[in-house]
Design an enzyme around this catalytic site. Structure first.
Site, PDB file in Angstrom:
ATOM      1  N   SER A  99      16.841 -11.614  16.437  1.00 31.67           N
ATOM      2  CA  SER A  99      17.953 -12.482  16.805  1.00 31.67           C
ATOM      3  C   SER A  99      17.537 -13.402  17.966  1.00 31.67           C
ATOM      4  O   SER A  99      16.615 -14.203  17.815  1.00 31.67           O
ATOM      5  CB  SER A  99      19.183 -11.639  17.141  1.00 31.67           C
ATOM      6  OG  SER A  99      20.329 -12.446  17.255  1.00 31.67           O
ATOM      7  N   ASP A 155      24.777 -13.028   6.680  1.00 34.66           N
ATOM      8  CA  ASP A 155      24.576 -13.318   8.094  1.00 34.66           C
ATOM      9  C   ASP A 155      24.863 -14.802   8.296  1.00 34.66           C
ATOM     10  O   ASP A 155      24.275 -15.641   7.605  1.00 34.66           O
ATOM     11  CB  ASP A 155      23.129 -12.985   8.482  1.00 34.66           C
ATOM     12  CG  ASP A 155      22.790 -13.337   9.918  1.00 34.66           C
ATOM     13  OD1 ASP A 155      23.644 -13.872  10.646  1.00 34.66           O
ATOM     14  OD2 ASP A 155      21.630 -13.087  10.316  1.00 34.66           O
ATOM     15  N   HIS A 175      23.603  -9.354   9.905  1.00 36.06           N
ATOM     16  CA  HIS A 175      22.731  -9.765  10.992  1.00 36.06           C
ATOM     17  C   HIS A 175      22.139  -8.557  11.727  1.00 36.06           C
ATOM     18  O   HIS A 175      22.850  -7.652  12.149  1.00 36.06           O
ATOM     19  CB  HIS A 175      23.503 -10.637  11.994  1.00 36.06           C
ATOM     20  CG  HIS A 175      22.665 -11.180  13.093  1.00 36.06           C
ATOM     21  ND1 HIS A 175      21.716 -12.166  12.897  1.00 36.06           N
ATOM     22  CD2 HIS A 175      22.601 -10.870  14.417  1.00 36.06           C
ATOM     23  CE1 HIS A 175      21.124 -12.441  14.044  1.00 36.06           C
ATOM     24  NE2 HIS A 175      21.635 -11.662  14.983  1.00 36.06           N
TER      25      HIS A 175
END
Length: 325
Positions: A164, A270, A299
């Site tokens: 991320s 996501d 995600h």
């Protein structure tokens, strides 16, 4: 495509209610954090220890190695992964339980050495502070006299990885590494692993529109964390948040020249998946050898639910050991 037969874990999600204090800091609730354990007589298959990176910045590193009775011969030293945790540049740390478990899984499943960087968080330290911490980490490893580095790490097989916001950090840290590669020898980057990269721009992607109310990472949280972490006065097409716009791809020519490969991963449920696909397309357009791994899921799924991480670990293992020499 929506994820099928994938259950999202229930946890205290800091992204859903970000509270900015009057002094400009962010309220961060206590989270589960794991201590390091370097005792070779413990039952764990992975050992870890913490070392100071820069005491003036309060940055540090967590080192992970397989729990082996003796150092390996120099001929079989371990590939080295420098990992960056996620959290939108605003939350989490290297010792956050979910990231500690994920890094241990990398070590156990890959047979690699992992170093996780605890970098400065926004908004107290806006970007590029975290990228600067990444550079500090490169030089620490290059100059390290720590016995785990000297005995276990193959500096010629060095990989940058992150989840991320950590994948964003791996990307921008990688651009900085490429620009100063000669100064960082004998460290030699072989590739980058961008796990569910955190990129977003002013123009909404299809997945952002479709999944604007995602229960884990809604669009308003994506925007708010970039507002808190980007330099003041810039929009979301700044190169730090949207490398596909403006001059965010500078130094990719150098990455291609250096022969790096890049693994880009994502999940279709996501809101950031389209940005990840656009990143892979940009890399391929620049002639950088790129491997894609996109599947059903949400995600950072493999971090939040370790039981889902097996296929990802397999892809990363193949990526690293196919290119490591």
């Amino acid at each position: 495509m929506a994820a099928k037969n994938i259950v999202r874990p229930v946890f205290d999600n800091p992204f859903l209610n970000i509270i900015v204090n009057p002094d400009g800091t962010v309220k961060r609730d206590p989270e589960a954090r794991n201590p390091s354990n370097s005792d070779p007589n413990c039952n764990s298959s992975v050992l870890s220890k913490d070392v100071v990176l820069d005491p003036t910045k309060n940055t540090w590193l967590r080192l992970y190695i397989p729990n082996m009775a003796a150092p390996p011969p120099s001929a079989v030293k371990l590939p080295l992964i420098l990992y960056y945790h996620g959290g939108g540049f605003v939350f989490c740390n290297a010792d956050s339980s979910i990231y500690d478990v994920f890094c241990k899984g990398l070590v156990e499943k890959l047979g690699a050495m992992v170093i996780s960087l605890d970098y400065r968080l926004a908004p107290e330290h806006r970007l590029p502070a975290a990228y600067e911490d990444a550079v500090d980490g490169f030089f620490w490893i290059k100059n390290a006299e720590d016995e785990w580095i000297t005995e276990y790490a193959d500096l010629n097989n060095f990989f940058l990885a992150g989840t991320s916001a950590g994948a964003n950090l791996a990307f921008h840290g990688g651009l900085r590494f490429a620009a100063m590669a000669g100064e960082l020898e004998p460290l030699r980057v072989r590739g980058m692993i961008l796990h569910h990269p955190y990129f977003s721009g002013t123009k909404r992607t299809g997945s952002e529109q479709k999944l604007a109310n995602d229960p884990l990472l809604p669009l308003y949280a994506i925007d708010q964390m970039f507002d808190l972490s980007l330099p003041k006065g810039v929009d979301h097409d700044h190169e730090y948040s949207n490398p596909m716009a403006k001059d965010g791809s500078k130094n990719l020519d150098e990455i291609r020249r250096l022969g790096w490969r890049v693994l880009v991963t994502g999940c279709f449920d996501d809101p950031l998946v389209d940005a990840g696909l656009e990143c892979a397309k940009m890399l391929e357009g620049k002639g950088v050898e790129t491997v894609r791994f996109f599947d059903d899921g949400y995600h950072a799924m493999e971090v939040f639910d370790p039981s889902m991480a097996g296929p990802l670990y397999d892809v990363i293992t193949n990526f690293i050991f196919s290119y490591a020499t």
